[in-house]
Design a protein around this motif. Sequence first.
Motif, PDB file in Angstrom:
ATOM      1  N   VAL A  12       0.934  -1.222  -0.001  1.00 23.64           N
ATOM      2  CA  VAL A  12       0.031   0.101   0.118  1.00 23.64           C
ATOM      3  C   VAL A  12       0.817   1.331   0.027  1.00 23.64           C
ATOM      4  CG1 VAL A  12      -0.184   0.019   2.461  1.00 23.64           C
ATOM      5  CG2 VAL A  12      -1.999   1.238   1.163  1.00 23.64           C
ATOM      6  N   GLN A  13       0.347   2.349  -0.798  1.00 24.36           N
ATOM      7  CA  GLN A  13       1.265   3.532  -0.761  1.00 24.36           C
ATOM      8  C   GLN A  13       0.413   4.548  -0.061  1.00 24.36           C
ATOM      9  OE1 GLN A  13       0.428   1.888  -3.924  1.00 24.36           O
ATOM     10  NE2 GLN A  13       2.443   0.622  -3.540  1.00 24.36           N
ATOM     11  N   LEU A  14       1.187   5.186   0.909  1.00 20.83           N
ATOM     12  CA  LEU A  14       0.628   6.277   1.681  1.00 20.83           C
ATOM     13  C   LEU A  14       1.062   7.708   1.332  1.00 20.83           C
ATOM     14  CD1 LEU A  14       1.048   4.365   5.065  1.00 20.83           C
ATOM     15  CD2 LEU A  14      -1.033   4.432   3.614  1.00 20.83           C
ATOM     16  N   GLN A  15       0.222   8.480   1.228  1.00 21.84           N
ATOM     17  CA  GLN A  15       0.705  10.125   0.857  1.00 21.84           C
ATOM     18  C   GLN A  15      -0.218  10.809   2.082  1.00 21.84           C
ATOM     19  OE1 GLN A  15       2.169  10.985  -2.033  1.00 21.84           O
ATOM     20  NE2 GLN A  15       2.076  13.350  -1.495  1.00 21.84           N
ATOM     21  N   ALA A  16       0.858  11.401   2.836  1.00 21.60           N
ATOM     22  CA  ALA A  16       0.491  12.458   4.020  1.00 21.60           C
ATOM     23  C   ALA A  16       0.425  13.868   3.387  1.00 21.60           C
ATOM     24  CB  ALA A  16       1.208  12.219   5.084  1.00 21.60           C
ATOM     25  N   TYR A  17      -0.529  14.519   3.741  1.00 22.14           N
ATOM     26  CA  TYR A  17      -0.445  15.840   3.469  1.00 22.14           C
ATOM     27  C   TYR A  17      -1.412  16.890   4.366  1.00 22.14           C
ATOM     28  CZ  TYR A  17      -4.998  14.673   1.039  1.00 22.14           C
ATOM     29  OH  TYR A  17      -6.390  14.230   0.996  1.00 22.14           O
ATOM     30  N   GLY A  18      -1.337  18.170   4.201  1.00 26.41           N
ATOM     31  CA  GLY A  18      -2.277  18.829   5.171  1.00 26.41           C
ATOM     32  C   GLY A  18      -1.289  19.700   5.968  1.00 26.41           C
ATOM     33  N   GLY A  19       0.137  19.637   6.132  1.00 26.43           N
ATOM     34  CA  GLY A  19       0.855  20.439   6.972  1.00 26.43           C
ATOM     35  C   GLY A  19       1.035  21.825   6.522  1.00 26.43           C
ATOM     36  N   GLY A  20       1.719  22.440   7.381  1.00 23.22           N
ATOM     37  CA  GLY A  20       1.831  23.992   6.964  1.00 23.22           C
ATOM     38  C   GLY A  20       2.449  24.687   8.216  1.00 23.22           C
ATOM     39  N   LEU A  21       2.316  25.851   8.043  1.00 24.88           N
ATOM     40  CA  LEU A  21       3.086  26.900   9.207  1.00 24.88           C
ATOM     41  C   LEU A  21       1.660  27.583   9.845  1.00 24.88           C
ATOM     42  CD1 LEU A  21       4.985  28.628  10.577  1.00 24.88           C
ATOM     43  CD2 LEU A  21       5.061  29.928   8.724  1.00 24.88           C
ATOM     44  N   VAL A  22       1.525  27.441  11.219  1.00 30.86           N
ATOM     45  CA  VAL A  22       0.542  27.875  11.791  1.00 30.86           C
ATOM     46  C   VAL A  22       0.993  28.354  13.249  1.00 30.86           C
ATOM     47  CG1 VAL A  22      -1.446  26.485  10.964  1.00 30.86           C
ATOM     48  CG2 VAL A  22      -0.044  25.607  13.076  1.00 30.86           C
ATOM     49  N   GLN A  23      -0.005  29.346  13.845  1.00 24.20           N
ATOM     50  CA  GLN A  23       0.433  29.804  15.265  1.00 24.20           C
ATOM     51  C   GLN A  23      -0.026  28.860  16.185  1.00 24.20           C
ATOM     52  OE1 GLN A  23      -1.223  33.922  15.004  1.00 24.20           O
ATOM     53  NE2 GLN A  23       0.744  34.673  14.451  1.00 24.20           N
ATOM     54  N   ALA A  24       0.791  29.226  17.423  1.00 23.49           N
ATOM     55  CA  ALA A  24       0.610  28.453  18.575  1.00 23.49           C
ATOM     56  C   ALA A  24      -1.033  28.701  18.811  1.00 23.49           C
ATOM     57  CB  ALA A  24       1.218  28.656  19.570  1.00 23.49           C
ATOM     58  N   GLY A  25      -1.711  27.424  18.983  1.00 19.52           N
ATOM     59  CA  GLY A  25      -3.074  27.651  19.607  1.00 19.52           C
ATOM     60  C   GLY A  25      -3.947  27.218  18.354  1.00 19.52           C
TER      61      GLY A  25
END
Length: 125
Positions: free
Chosen positions: A1-14
Amino acid sequence: VQLQAYGGGLVQAGSSLRLSCAASGRTISKYFMGWFRQAPGKEREFVTAISRSGGSTYYADSVKGRFTISRDNGKNTVYLQMNSLKPEDTAVYYCAASGAPFGSTWSSKEVYDYWGQGTLVTVSS
Protein backbone atom coordinates in the motif's frame (compact mmCIF):
# COMPACT_ATOMS: atom_id res chain seq x y z
CA VAL A 1 0.00 0.00 0.00
CA GLN A 2 1.25 3.50 -0.85
CA LEU A 3 0.62 6.29 1.63
CA GLN A 4 0.56 10.01 0.94
CA ALA A 5 0.40 12.40 3.87
CA TYR A 6 -0.58 16.01 3.32
CA GLY A 7 -2.07 19.01 5.05
CA GLY A 8 0.95 20.31 6.91
CA GLY A 9 1.89 23.95 7.05
CA LEU A 10 2.93 26.90 9.18
CA VAL A 11 0.50 27.88 11.93
CA GLN A 12 0.55 29.89 15.13
CA ALA A 13 0.45 28.35 18.57
CA GLY A 14 -3.11 27.61 19.63
CA SER A 15 -4.26 26.97 16.07
CA SER A 16 -5.67 23.83 14.53
CA LEU A 17 -4.61 21.78 11.56
CA ARG A 18 -5.91 18.61 9.97
CA LEU A 19 -3.59 16.16 8.31
CA SER A 20 -4.75 13.55 5.85
CA CYS A 21 -3.17 10.30 4.76
CA ALA A 22 -4.47 8.95 1.48
CA ALA A 23 -3.76 5.33 0.65
CA SER A 24 -3.62 3.60 -2.69
CA GLY A 25 -2.89 0.12 -3.90
CA ARG A 26 -4.80 -1.65 -1.17
CA THR A 27 -7.71 -0.92 1.07
CA ILE A 28 -6.64 0.46 4.43
CA SER A 29 -9.41 -1.52 6.13
CA LYS A 30 -6.88 -4.35 6.36
CA TYR A 31 -4.43 -2.21 8.34
CA PHE A 32 -3.99 -0.63 11.70
CA MET A 33 -3.01 2.96 10.98
CA GLY A 34 -0.70 5.23 12.89
CA TRP A 35 0.84 8.69 12.89
CA PHE A 36 4.39 9.36 13.97
CA ARG A 37 6.42 12.55 14.00
CA GLN A 38 10.04 13.50 13.87
CA ALA A 39 11.38 16.81 15.06
CA PRO A 40 14.78 18.08 13.90
CA GLY A 41 17.57 16.19 15.62
CA LYS A 42 15.20 13.83 17.38
CA GLU A 43 14.04 10.26 16.98
CA ARG A 44 10.78 9.49 15.24
CA GLU A 45 8.10 9.20 17.91
CA PHE A 46 4.64 7.75 18.16
CA VAL A 47 1.70 10.15 18.07
CA THR A 48 -1.45 8.09 17.67
CA ALA A 49 -2.93 4.94 16.15
CA ILE A 50 -6.33 3.61 15.21
CA SER A 51 -7.68 0.10 14.81
CA ARG A 52 -8.98 -1.30 11.55
CA SER A 53 -12.60 -0.52 12.35
CA GLY A 54 -11.81 2.75 14.07
CA GLY A 55 -13.24 1.45 17.31
CA SER A 56 -9.97 1.71 19.25
CA THR A 57 -7.56 4.61 19.36
CA TYR A 58 -4.27 5.19 21.14
CA TYR A 59 -2.46 8.43 21.88
CA ALA A 60 0.88 9.57 23.17
CA ASP A 61 0.51 11.43 26.46
CA SER A 62 1.90 14.58 24.84
CA VAL A 63 -1.04 14.89 22.44
CA LYS A 64 -3.87 13.32 24.41
CA GLY A 65 -6.86 15.63 24.56
CA ARG A 66 -5.57 17.80 21.73
CA PHE A 67 -5.20 15.44 18.76
CA THR A 68 -7.82 13.11 17.30
CA ILE A 69 -7.22 10.31 14.84
CA SER A 70 -10.00 9.04 12.61
CA ARG A 71 -10.38 7.02 9.46
CA ASP A 72 -12.73 6.67 6.53
CA ASN A 73 -12.17 3.24 5.05
CA GLY A 74 -14.55 4.06 2.22
CA LYS A 75 -12.28 6.94 1.18
CA ASN A 76 -9.13 4.97 2.03
CA THR A 77 -7.99 7.90 4.15
CA VAL A 78 -6.84 8.48 7.71
CA TYR A 79 -7.02 11.87 9.40
CA LEU A 80 -5.23 13.59 12.23
CA GLN A 81 -7.05 16.56 13.70
CA MET A 82 -4.63 18.66 15.72
CA ASN A 83 -5.99 21.34 18.03
CA SER A 84 -4.30 23.71 20.47
CA LEU A 85 -1.02 23.30 18.66
CA LYS A 86 2.17 24.08 20.52
CA PRO A 87 5.65 24.96 19.23
CA GLU A 88 6.84 21.56 20.47
CA ASP A 89 4.46 19.90 18.00
CA THR A 90 6.71 21.14 15.19
CA ALA A 91 7.86 18.10 13.24
CA VAL A 92 7.51 16.11 10.08
CA TYR A 93 4.43 13.95 10.49
CA TYR A 94 4.33 10.49 8.96
CA CYS A 95 1.44 8.11 8.51
CA ALA A 96 2.03 4.39 8.62
CA ALA A 97 0.14 1.15 8.10
CA SER A 98 0.50 -2.08 10.02
CA GLY A 99 -0.71 -5.57 9.21
CA ALA A 100 0.12 -6.81 12.70
CA PRO A 101 -2.62 -8.44 14.78
CA PHE A 102 -4.70 -6.58 17.34
CA GLY A 103 -2.85 -6.30 20.61
CA SER A 104 0.49 -5.36 19.06
CA THR A 105 2.52 -2.51 20.42
CA TRP A 106 1.18 0.26 18.23
CA SER A 107 3.59 2.81 19.59
CA SER A 108 6.54 0.87 18.14
CA LYS A 109 7.83 1.86 14.71
CA GLU A 110 8.81 -1.75 14.04
CA VAL A 111 5.18 -2.84 13.96
CA TYR A 112 4.44 -0.78 10.86
CA ASP A 113 4.97 -2.14 7.38
CA TYR A 114 4.35 0.90 5.18
CA TRP A 115 5.21 4.57 5.59
CA GLY A 116 4.20 7.75 3.85
CA GLN A 117 6.68 10.45 2.89
CA GLY A 118 5.77 12.89 5.66
CA THR A 119 4.31 16.36 5.84
CA LEU A 120 5.90 19.24 7.73
CA VAL A 121 4.02 20.98 10.51
CA THR A 122 5.57 24.14 11.91
CA VAL A 123 4.02 25.86 14.91
CA SER A 124 5.25 29.35 15.69
CA SER A 125 5.06 30.86 19.15
